[in-house]
Enzyme design. Sequence first.
Site, mmCIF file in Angstrom:
data_model
loop_
_atom_site.group_PDB
_atom_site.id
_atom_site.type_symbol
_atom_site.label_atom_id
_atom_site.label_comp_id
_atom_site.label_asym_id
_atom_site.label_seq_id
_atom_site.Cartn_x
_atom_site.Cartn_y
_atom_site.Cartn_z
ATOM 1 N N GLY A 34 0.742 -1.300 0.125
ATOM 2 C CA GLY A 34 -0.135 0.149 0.201
ATOM 3 C C GLY A 34 0.869 1.188 0.028
ATOM 4 O O GLY A 34 1.939 1.255 -0.378
ATOM 5 N N GLY A 39 5.095 3.998 -9.167
ATOM 6 C CA GLY A 39 5.783 2.831 -9.565
ATOM 7 C C GLY A 39 4.860 1.594 -9.339
ATOM 8 O O GLY A 39 4.558 0.510 -10.088
ATOM 9 N N HIS A 40 4.040 1.340 -8.174
ATOM 10 C CA HIS A 40 2.926 0.512 -8.076
ATOM 11 C C HIS A 40 1.710 0.276 -9.271
ATOM 12 O O HIS A 40 1.735 -0.766 -9.854
ATOM 13 C CB HIS A 40 2.196 0.459 -6.796
ATOM 14 C CG HIS A 40 2.948 0.616 -5.484
ATOM 15 N ND1 HIS A 40 3.171 1.643 -4.805
ATOM 16 C CD2 HIS A 40 3.702 -0.454 -4.972
ATOM 17 C CE1 HIS A 40 3.877 1.102 -3.864
ATOM 18 N NE2 HIS A 40 4.298 0.063 -3.837
ATOM 19 N N GLN A 156 14.332 -9.442 -3.953
ATOM 20 C CA GLN A 156 12.942 -10.040 -3.684
ATOM 21 C C GLN A 156 12.281 -10.992 -4.965
ATOM 22 O O GLN A 156 11.602 -11.822 -4.615
ATOM 23 C CB GLN A 156 11.938 -8.898 -3.064
ATOM 24 C CG GLN A 156 10.613 -9.409 -3.194
ATOM 25 C CD GLN A 156 9.686 -8.154 -2.690
ATOM 26 O OE1 GLN A 156 9.727 -7.831 -1.543
ATOM 27 N NE2 GLN A 156 8.992 -7.516 -3.341
ATOM 28 N N LEU A 179 10.216 2.432 -11.598
ATOM 29 C CA LEU A 179 9.760 3.769 -12.020
ATOM 30 C C LEU A 179 10.721 4.764 -11.254
ATOM 31 O O LEU A 179 10.625 4.439 -9.871
ATOM 32 C CB LEU A 179 8.388 3.906 -11.819
ATOM 33 C CG LEU A 179 7.708 4.881 -12.974
ATOM 34 C CD1 LEU A 179 7.512 3.871 -14.212
ATOM 35 C CD2 LEU A 179 6.290 5.157 -12.513
ATOM 36 N N MET A 187 11.180 5.454 -7.142
ATOM 37 C CA MET A 187 10.012 5.655 -6.362
ATOM 38 C C MET A 187 9.747 4.703 -5.215
ATOM 39 O O MET A 187 10.056 3.776 -5.377
ATOM 40 C CB MET A 187 8.838 5.829 -7.143
ATOM 41 C CG MET A 187 8.508 7.108 -8.056
ATOM 42 S SD MET A 187 6.890 7.024 -9.180
ATOM 43 C CE MET A 187 7.354 8.202 -10.058
ATOM 44 N N SER A 188 9.430 5.210 -4.095
ATOM 45 C CA SER A 188 9.141 4.397 -3.047
ATOM 46 C C SER A 188 8.564 4.945 -1.846
ATOM 47 O O SER A 188 8.534 6.165 -1.596
ATOM 48 C CB SER A 188 10.801 3.938 -2.296
ATOM 49 O OG SER A 188 10.462 3.651 -0.889
ATOM 50 N N SER A 189 7.651 4.036 -1.201
ATOM 51 C CA SER A 189 6.853 4.779 -0.059
ATOM 52 C C SER A 189 7.819 5.440 1.062
ATOM 53 O O SER A 189 7.438 6.335 1.808
ATOM 54 C CB SER A 189 5.966 3.572 0.666
ATOM 55 O OG SER A 189 5.264 2.934 -0.332
ATOM 56 N N ARG A 190 8.854 4.650 1.068
ATOM 57 C CA ARG A 190 9.752 5.232 2.095
ATOM 58 C C ARG A 190 10.607 6.862 1.920
ATOM 59 O O ARG A 190 11.096 7.191 2.774
ATOM 60 C CB ARG A 190 10.788 4.135 2.578
ATOM 61 C CG ARG A 190 10.243 2.992 3.084
ATOM 62 C CD ARG A 190 11.413 2.065 3.552
ATOM 63 N NE ARG A 190 10.669 0.980 4.501
ATOM 64 C CZ ARG A 190 10.639 -0.328 4.311
ATOM 65 N NH1 ARG A 190 10.609 -0.623 2.986
ATOM 66 N NH2 ARG A 190 9.854 -1.129 5.107
HETATM 67 P P1 AMP Z 1 6.060 -2.481 -1.589
HETATM 68 O O1 AMP Z 1 4.504 -1.957 -1.419
HETATM 69 O O2 AMP Z 1 7.057 -1.301 -1.253
HETATM 70 O O3 AMP Z 1 5.999 -3.628 -1.082
HETATM 71 O O4 AMP Z 1 6.135 -2.650 -3.110
HETATM 72 C C1 AMP Z 1 5.190 -3.550 -3.937
HETATM 73 C C2 AMP Z 1 5.450 -3.662 -5.331
HETATM 74 O O5 AMP Z 1 5.921 -2.485 -6.134
HETATM 75 C C3 AMP Z 1 6.994 -4.675 -5.108
HETATM 76 O O6 AMP Z 1 6.728 -5.579 -6.145
HETATM 77 C C4 AMP Z 1 7.862 -3.621 -5.339
HETATM 78 O O7 AMP Z 1 9.145 -4.021 -6.140
HETATM 79 C C5 AMP Z 1 7.432 -2.656 -6.526
HETATM 80 N N1 AMP Z 1 7.774 -1.329 -6.625
HETATM 81 C C6 AMP Z 1 8.054 -0.562 -5.485
HETATM 82 N N2 AMP Z 1 8.374 0.720 -5.813
HETATM 83 C C7 AMP Z 1 8.721 0.433 -7.376
HETATM 84 C C8 AMP Z 1 9.101 1.283 -8.391
HETATM 85 N N3 AMP Z 1 9.613 2.623 -7.909
HETATM 86 N N4 AMP Z 1 9.071 0.867 -9.591
HETATM 87 C C9 AMP Z 1 8.335 -0.199 -9.791
HETATM 88 N N5 AMP Z 1 7.947 -1.107 -8.885
HETATM 89 C C10 AMP Z 1 7.997 -0.751 -7.711
#
Ligand code: AMP
Length: 282
Positions: A34, A39-40, A156, A179, A187-190
Amino acid sequence: MSEIKILHKIQDLRDAISLYRKAGKTIGLVPTMGNLHAGHISLTKSIREHADIVCATLFVNPKQFGKGEDFGSYPRTLEHDAKMLQDAGVELLFAPNVDEMYPSGFSTTVSVKGISNGLCGVDRPVHFDGVCTVVTKLLLQAMPDVAIFGEKDYQQLMVIKRFVRDLDIPVEIIGGAILREEDGLAMSSRNNYLSLEERAVAPMLQRTLQQIVVQLRSGQDYQKVIKNGKDALLEAGFDQIDYLEICDEADLSYIYAPIEGPQRVFVAAHLGKARLIDNIAV
Ligand code: AMP
């Protein structure tokens, strides 16, 4: 566009998917924790090329967080996430709570040796067991034809491919491209944890990886290239580097000199409250 169905119970998910199956549709799964960003959403678009129906999952999985990590503070934004998925045309969102996923007495772990021991496995020893256990459950709950994981979490993706193969789980696992923001930060939630000043430093992670690739391609010494990369990150303002490694792309073993076959550079580094990861093909 029809409204996204939000499901919280495993049985409701199975019922919804079985209706689509009866109509001859194929199913694609997009597991997430979530707090969705573009990216998601890119994963939901990519998987659409492989499946008729897209099911995203949203579960902040306690088993993949270690002690002192950000499980408690991880952003939970169900309404915002559902709206983003709806706008992207996703049909199903499965968002179980912890009791639904791990009922009292839960005692099974899916654990992959070898490929999960290095890189993030060193500093986050329970992480991949948690990931493998929850992803196994999600795959068995939804029984999709295909599931997608981002290359941002490259280790992962490889670990998941390995247990899916080892356990003969009948699903195709595909990777989605990373992305990035305009300045190159993955891009990252963090990224939300970063202050303004830290946010200005963060793109150095990707820039350093790009410099490393240039140096490796020009035949420079691997260990020297890595040392220079670490120095550059610390100088830029990163607080701590968990790892900066060049790996064999197939089995993620560390390499210190040129090899045949594809290689990839991986980094994890702390900046303020955020632990950022990134990787790049050589
Ligand atoms: P997370 O919610 O962080 O566990 O990510 C869920 C999925 O989205 C995982 O398969 C991540 O590798 C992917 N993901 C997270 N950040 C990105 C991004 N910037 N670009 C593409 N996929 C991403």
